[in-house]
Design an enzyme around this catalytic site. Structure first.
Site: not given
Ligand code: SF4
Length: 227
Positions: A147, A128
């Site tokens: 995310d 991420k």
């Protein structure tokens, strides 16, 4: 409604709908700091499981004291802890931030790496964070940053059927046209913080309600009447 919300319809509608809503903290920091890769990296590390306002305040306290990997690597763990508190897991994050800074200086000549492979070797940096740094700071158009918001909403929209953000990222490369990749994160995170919330999403107010299959949504939030 079953099936999958059309990606282009969703993205075009969200482009208009998010106008005027608060942007995610890391996006704001990236814009304010001219996409400085180091600040994007550190702010993203601090942002994990932390509210945006807390991330923004902690990042700004830390950057006031140290703006480069070299100066930040010289701070003690205790100093970093104190500056970033109360972000979640501030003790671990302080250790990762210091070690990441040290490695950027020692292994990468003080510059934040610009490949996924190198970014993932830094402590506390997962896909991420690496994807967000590549998109926001290195202007990559080949990455999607997933995310918890992107993962949840992609499943609700029927774009993917996955159980982890990493699976979602890989599935999104297959089901979404390339042109949307760099902005999926901005659009879905903004929508996830304001409308398609983790619990009680505001489906009755959502601009996507007529195309969204709302997969997995059992209870929706109440319509907020304008004052
Ligand atoms: S708020 Fe409801 S309608 Fe809107 S994207 Fe989320 S699940 Fe779909």
């Amino acid at each position: 409604m079953a099936g999958r919300a059309p990606v282009a319809t969703v993205m075009r509608r969200l482009a208009k709908a998010i106008d005027g809503l608060d942007e995610p903290a890391v996006e704001k920091i990236a814009k304010e700091q001219q996409e400085d890769p180091f600040q994007v990296l550190i702010a993203t590390m601090l942002s994990a499981q932390t509210k945006d306002a807390v991330t923004a305040a902690a990042s700004s306290r830390l950057f006031r004291v140290a703006r480069t990997p070299r100066t930040m690597a010289r701070l003690t763990h205790a100093q970093i802890r104190q500056l970033i508190y109360p972000v979640s897991f501030y003790r671990n994050k302080a250790v990762h931030v210091k070690e990441t800074c040290r490695q950027i200086v020692d292994r990468f000549g003080g510059r934040v790496p610009s490949t996924m492979e190198d970014l993932l070797t830094l402590p506390g940096v997962g896909r991420k964070t690496a994807n967000l740094v590549l998109i926001l700071a290195h202007r990559s158009e080949d990455n999607i940053c997933v995310d918890t918001h992107v993962h949840r909403i992609s499943n609700r929209l029927g774009w993917v059927q996955t159980t982890t953000p990493d699976e979602t990222e890989q599935a999104l490369y297959r089901v979404s046209p390339r042109r949307w990749w760099p902005i999926i994160n901005l659009y879905l995170v903004t929508w996830g913080q304001n409308v398609c919330r983790p619990v009680y999403p505001l489906c009755p107010q959502c601009v996507l309600a007529d195309v969204c299959p709302k997969i997995g949504v059992t209870k929706v939030g109440k319509l907020v009447q304008p004052a």
